[in-house]
Enzyme design. Structure first.
Site, PDB file in Angstrom:
ATOM      1  N   CYS A 187      20.315  11.514   4.055  1.00 52.20           N
ATOM      2  CA  CYS A 187      21.153  10.744   3.140  1.00 52.20           C
ATOM      3  C   CYS A 187      20.872   9.259   3.227  1.00 52.20           C
ATOM      4  O   CYS A 187      21.736   8.467   3.622  1.00 52.20           O
ATOM      5  CB  CYS A 187      22.615  11.039   3.442  1.00 52.20           C
ATOM      6  SG  CYS A 187      22.897  12.796   3.386  1.00 52.20           S
ATOM      7  N   GLU A 188      19.654   8.884   2.932  1.00 54.05           N
ATOM      8  CA  GLU A 188      19.248   7.483   2.915  1.00 54.05           C
ATOM      9  C   GLU A 188      18.134   7.343   1.886  1.00 54.05           C
ATOM     10  O   GLU A 188      17.216   8.170   1.867  1.00 54.05           O
ATOM     11  CB  GLU A 188      18.623   7.064   4.259  1.00 54.05           C
ATOM     12  CG  GLU A 188      19.491   7.253   5.449  1.00 54.05           C
ATOM     13  CD  GLU A 188      19.817   5.958   6.165  1.00 54.05           C
ATOM     14  OE1 GLU A 188      19.471   4.865   5.675  1.00 54.05           O
ATOM     15  OE2 GLU A 188      20.446   6.073   7.227  1.00 54.05           O
ATOM     16  N   TYR A 244       3.423   8.277  17.563  1.00 51.38           N
ATOM     17  CA  TYR A 244       4.696   7.728  17.106  1.00 51.38           C
ATOM     18  C   TYR A 244       5.323   8.605  16.016  1.00 51.38           C
ATOM     19  O   TYR A 244       5.984   8.109  15.117  1.00 51.38           O
ATOM     20  CB  TYR A 244       4.514   6.262  16.654  1.00 51.38           C
ATOM     21  CG  TYR A 244       3.789   5.432  17.674  1.00 51.38           C
ATOM     22  CD1 TYR A 244       4.437   5.059  18.844  1.00 51.38           C
ATOM     23  CD2 TYR A 244       2.443   5.080  17.522  1.00 51.38           C
ATOM     24  CE1 TYR A 244       3.762   4.341  19.828  1.00 51.38           C
ATOM     25  CE2 TYR A 244       1.770   4.358  18.494  1.00 51.38           C
ATOM     26  CZ  TYR A 244       2.430   3.994  19.644  1.00 51.38           C
ATOM     27  OH  TYR A 244       1.763   3.284  20.614  1.00 51.38           O
ATOM     28  N   ARG A 296       7.714   6.626  10.464  1.00 52.33           N
ATOM     29  CA  ARG A 296       6.780   5.528  10.200  1.00 52.33           C
ATOM     30  C   ARG A 296       6.778   5.028   8.749  1.00 52.33           C
ATOM     31  O   ARG A 296       6.796   3.822   8.522  1.00 52.33           O
ATOM     32  CB  ARG A 296       5.363   5.902  10.638  1.00 52.33           C
ATOM     33  CG  ARG A 296       5.263   6.274  12.134  1.00 52.33           C
ATOM     34  CD  ARG A 296       3.849   6.318  12.654  1.00 52.33           C
ATOM     35  NE  ARG A 296       3.267   5.008  12.710  1.00 52.33           N
ATOM     36  CZ  ARG A 296       2.408   4.536  11.848  1.00 52.33           C
ATOM     37  NH1 ARG A 296       1.950   5.300  10.881  1.00 52.33           N
ATOM     38  NH2 ARG A 296       1.965   3.303  11.945  1.00 52.33           N
ATOM     39  N   TYR A 354       7.900   1.188   8.681  1.00 50.38           N
ATOM     40  CA  TYR A 354       6.803   0.220   8.545  1.00 50.38           C
ATOM     41  C   TYR A 354       6.132   0.282   7.183  1.00 50.38           C
ATOM     42  O   TYR A 354       5.078  -0.298   6.999  1.00 50.38           O
ATOM     43  CB  TYR A 354       5.700   0.482   9.580  1.00 50.38           C
ATOM     44  CG  TYR A 354       6.167   0.757  10.983  1.00 50.38           C
ATOM     45  CD1 TYR A 354       6.770  -0.237  11.740  1.00 50.38           C
ATOM     46  CD2 TYR A 354       5.975   2.004  11.560  1.00 50.38           C
ATOM     47  CE1 TYR A 354       7.181   0.014  13.032  1.00 50.38           C
ATOM     48  CE2 TYR A 354       6.375   2.259  12.855  1.00 50.38           C
ATOM     49  CZ  TYR A 354       6.984   1.256  13.590  1.00 50.38           C
ATOM     50  OH  TYR A 354       7.379   1.505  14.875  1.00 50.38           O
ATOM     51  N   GLU A 377      -5.057   0.839  27.771  1.00 51.92           N
ATOM     52  CA  GLU A 377      -3.844   1.623  27.501  1.00 51.92           C
ATOM     53  C   GLU A 377      -3.786   2.134  26.061  1.00 51.92           C
ATOM     54  O   GLU A 377      -2.842   1.831  25.335  1.00 51.92           O
ATOM     55  CB  GLU A 377      -2.603   0.749  27.718  1.00 51.92           C
ATOM     56  CG  GLU A 377      -2.475   0.118  29.061  1.00 51.92           C
ATOM     57  CD  GLU A 377      -1.336  -0.899  29.116  1.00 51.92           C
ATOM     58  OE1 GLU A 377      -0.805  -1.113  30.212  1.00 51.92           O
ATOM     59  OE2 GLU A 377      -0.966  -1.466  28.066  1.00 51.92           O
ATOM     60  N   PRO A 378      -4.757   2.902  25.630  1.00 52.48           N
ATOM     61  CA  PRO A 378      -4.721   3.372  24.246  1.00 52.48           C
ATOM     62  C   PRO A 378      -3.691   4.482  24.058  1.00 52.48           C
ATOM     63  O   PRO A 378      -3.496   5.318  24.938  1.00 52.48           O
ATOM     64  CB  PRO A 378      -6.129   3.943  24.052  1.00 52.48           C
ATOM     65  CG  PRO A 378      -6.516   4.411  25.419  1.00 52.48           C
ATOM     66  CD  PRO A 378      -5.891   3.442  26.380  1.00 52.48           C
ATOM     67  N   GLY A 379      -3.027   4.473  22.938  1.00 56.33           N
ATOM     68  CA  GLY A 379      -2.110   5.555  22.593  1.00 56.33           C
ATOM     69  C   GLY A 379      -2.577   6.191  21.297  1.00 56.33           C
ATOM     70  O   GLY A 379      -3.146   7.281  21.259  1.00 56.33           O
TER      71      GLY A 379
HETATM   72  N1  LLP Z   1       0.414  -0.832  25.869  1.00 58.63           N
HETATM   73  C1  LLP Z   1       1.567  -1.441  25.580  1.00 58.63           C
HETATM   74  C2  LLP Z   1       2.124  -2.407  26.529  1.00 58.63           C
HETATM   75  C3  LLP Z   1       2.237  -1.139  24.372  1.00 58.63           C
HETATM   76  O1  LLP Z   1       3.367  -1.749  24.085  1.00 58.63           O
HETATM   77  C4  LLP Z   1       1.671  -0.194  23.475  1.00 58.63           C
HETATM   78  C5  LLP Z   1       2.346   0.149  22.227  1.00 58.63           C
HETATM   79  C6  LLP Z   1       0.468   0.438  23.847  1.00 58.63           C
HETATM   80  C7  LLP Z   1      -0.144   0.079  25.039  1.00 58.63           C
HETATM   81  C8  LLP Z   1      -0.199   1.477  22.985  1.00 58.63           C
HETATM   82  O2  LLP Z   1      -0.578   0.970  21.760  1.00 58.63           O
HETATM   83  P1  LLP Z   1      -1.498   1.833  20.760  1.00 58.63           P
HETATM   84  O3  LLP Z   1      -2.828   2.016  21.426  1.00 58.63           O
HETATM   85  O4  LLP Z   1      -0.828   3.105  20.509  1.00 58.63           O
HETATM   86  O5  LLP Z   1      -1.583   0.986  19.543  1.00 58.63           O
HETATM   87  N2  LLP Z   1       5.741   2.688  16.622  1.00 58.63           N
HETATM   88  C9  LLP Z   1       4.653   1.886  16.113  1.00 58.63           C
HETATM   89  C10 LLP Z   1       3.710   1.442  17.211  1.00 58.63           C
HETATM   90  C11 LLP Z   1       4.400   0.718  18.349  1.00 58.63           C
HETATM   91  C12 LLP Z   1       3.460   0.340  19.466  1.00 58.63           C
HETATM   92  C13 LLP Z   1       4.211  -0.095  20.669  1.00 58.63           C
HETATM   93  N3  LLP Z   1       3.411  -0.435  21.809  1.00 58.63           N
HETATM   94  C14 LLP Z   1       3.956   2.655  15.011  1.00 58.63           C
HETATM   95  O6  LLP Z   1       4.364   3.772  14.717  1.00 58.63           O
HETATM   96  O7  LLP Z   1       3.006   2.145  14.410  1.00 58.63           O
END
Ligand code: LLP
Length: 413
Positions: free
Chosen positions: A342-343, A371, A312, A316, A273-275
């Protein structure tokens, strides 16, 4: 690897000068490179071809329909976490049998809709949730497939907000409870537990935590099999890190080299599940310098994008490279790059060395594909930016800039 490069000191996205796009569509503006995210998807697919995984792109990283459509056409499945993401996934033409659904808080309505559509799996995060899915499936006279999300209790060495596989996190199920659930699962009449899922965190740049977590669950799956309880699928989640500053993340090939031996030996069907790995470096956020403000202590570069467009750094302390669209040598200066919100937390960089920038010029905030827009908001009643997709020399608006009317659309007259 990405397709944002300087040619004759101008930043290009593929064959298009980013400044030309910014002038045409205004700023703040997300500009995506088609080739960048398609190539990343293909690289991962190629690196793992020995196990022919189902790669479910994680919709939360960037849920624009145009991007989902491209990936689905490439053969991707989708990883979703809400009814809204299910809606998008189906609109993008994703076959339900390529959709997996995680989230610790699925509502009855969301569960019902996903069952009716016939998704591949729910990734179940607790026993009460499993019982609820069983109950709803029973009411619908269906049998639905699930995977248990295990919390393997490993340290992924990333930001604490995006660590998800430690027992102090709300995600997944510990091994002891998972064992009980698998045994009890036999008795549930409307669910079939067909897989195990893990996702240990995000922006993880080294292979060891993945290997450790995968080894743990593979051993667990084998132990359960010895007791006569078998599953067919292992979903290894997402989390692969990318370069924002000077990280040395593993490539798809290096990652595969580390985890493939364990995966192959397991004989399980693999899902991932890469994002971020796919979409992270495939976009820049283009913003215009409004003012240069000097105080007795600091120099502020005030730009027209804010934390509502890309949160981000504020949330973070994330580092995003910032470059003027027109490159130059010569003097550099330390400055805070801040937005109009305004922060005091509304910043893109603090005490960053930048070439001397001028009012009216454009900057690119790099690696803003993951993100970025998906976490954008209307805070301060700001309209969310337009999104542009560049493919070769072609430029397409994949989301128009919001209008003032959009801001009040749901508020009556
Ligand atoms: N699978 C599940 C169950 C997840 O919760 C996530 C991300 C992914 C896959 C995808 O993860 P990735 O491959 O993108 O790392 N907003 C944060 C990142 C939050 C990730 C949440 N879950 C940021 O901007 O760094």
């Amino acid at each position: 690897m990405h397709e944002f490069r300087f040619k004759n000191n101008r930043l290009y996205c593929e064959n298009v000068a980013v400044e030309a796009v910014a002038r045409r569509f205004g700023t703040p503006l997300y500009v995506y490179s088609y080739r960048t995210f398609v190539v990343h998807f293909r690289k991962l697919k190629a690196a793992f071809r020995a196990v022919r995984p189902l790669i479910c792109y994680s919709v939360k990283a960037n849920s624009n329909l145009a991007i989902l459509r491209v990936l689905v056409r490439e053969g991707a499945g989708l990883d979703i976490v809400s009814g809204g993401e299910l809606y998008r996934a189906l609109k993008a033409g994703c076959p339900p049998q390529r959709i997996v659904y995680a989230s610790v808080g699925k509502t009855d309505a969301e569960i019902e809709e996903a069952i009716r559509r016939g998704i591949l799996f729910f990734n179940v995060e607790s026993l009460p949730e499993l019982e609820n899915i069983n109950r709803i499936a029973g009411r619908l006279r269906k049998k639905t497939d699930v995977a248990l999300r295990i919390n393997p209790d490993v340290e992924p060495k990333t930001h604490r907000y995006i660590t998800t596989g430690k027992l102090t996190n709300k995600f997944g199920i510990d091994f002891r409870t998972a064992k009980k659930i698998l045994m009890l699962g036999q008795a549930l009449t409307h669910v079939r537990i067909r897989g195990i899922h893990i996702h240990i965190g995000s922006q993880i740049t080294i292979g060891e935590p993945f290997v450790e977590a995968i080894k743990k669950v593979v051993a667990f799956i084998a132990a359960m099999k010895a007791r006569g309880i078998a599953v067919e699928y292992l979903n290894i989640g997402g989390g692969l890190g990318i370069i924002y500053k000077n990280e040395k993340p593993q490539t798809a090939v290096e990652f595969a080299r580390k985890v493939l031996p364990v995966l192959r030996k397991s004989g399980l069907k693999i899902i991932m599940e890469p994002g971020r790995f796919i979409i992270g470096s495939a976009a820049v956020l283009v913003t215009k310098v409004l003012y240069i403000k000097k105080t007795p202590l600091k120099k502020f570069v005030i730009v027209d994008a804010g934390m509502n467009d890309l949160i981000r750094p504020s949330l973070y302390d994330a580092h995003h490279r910032i470059v003027p669209l027109a490159a130059r040598s010569g003097q550099s200066e330390k400055a805070d790059v801040v937005g109009p919100i305004c922060e005091s937390g509304d910043f893109f960089a603090k005490a960053r060395r930048l070439p001397k920038v001028r009012e009216g010029e454009y900057l690119a905030v790099m690696s803003a594909g993951a993100y970025g827009f998906s976490m954008a908001s209307n805070y301060n009643s700001r309209r969310r930016p337009a999104e542009i997709l560049v493919r070769g020399s072609s430029v397409t608006v994949i989301r128009r800039r919001e209008s003032f009317e959009d801001l009040i659309r749901n508020e009556g007259r």
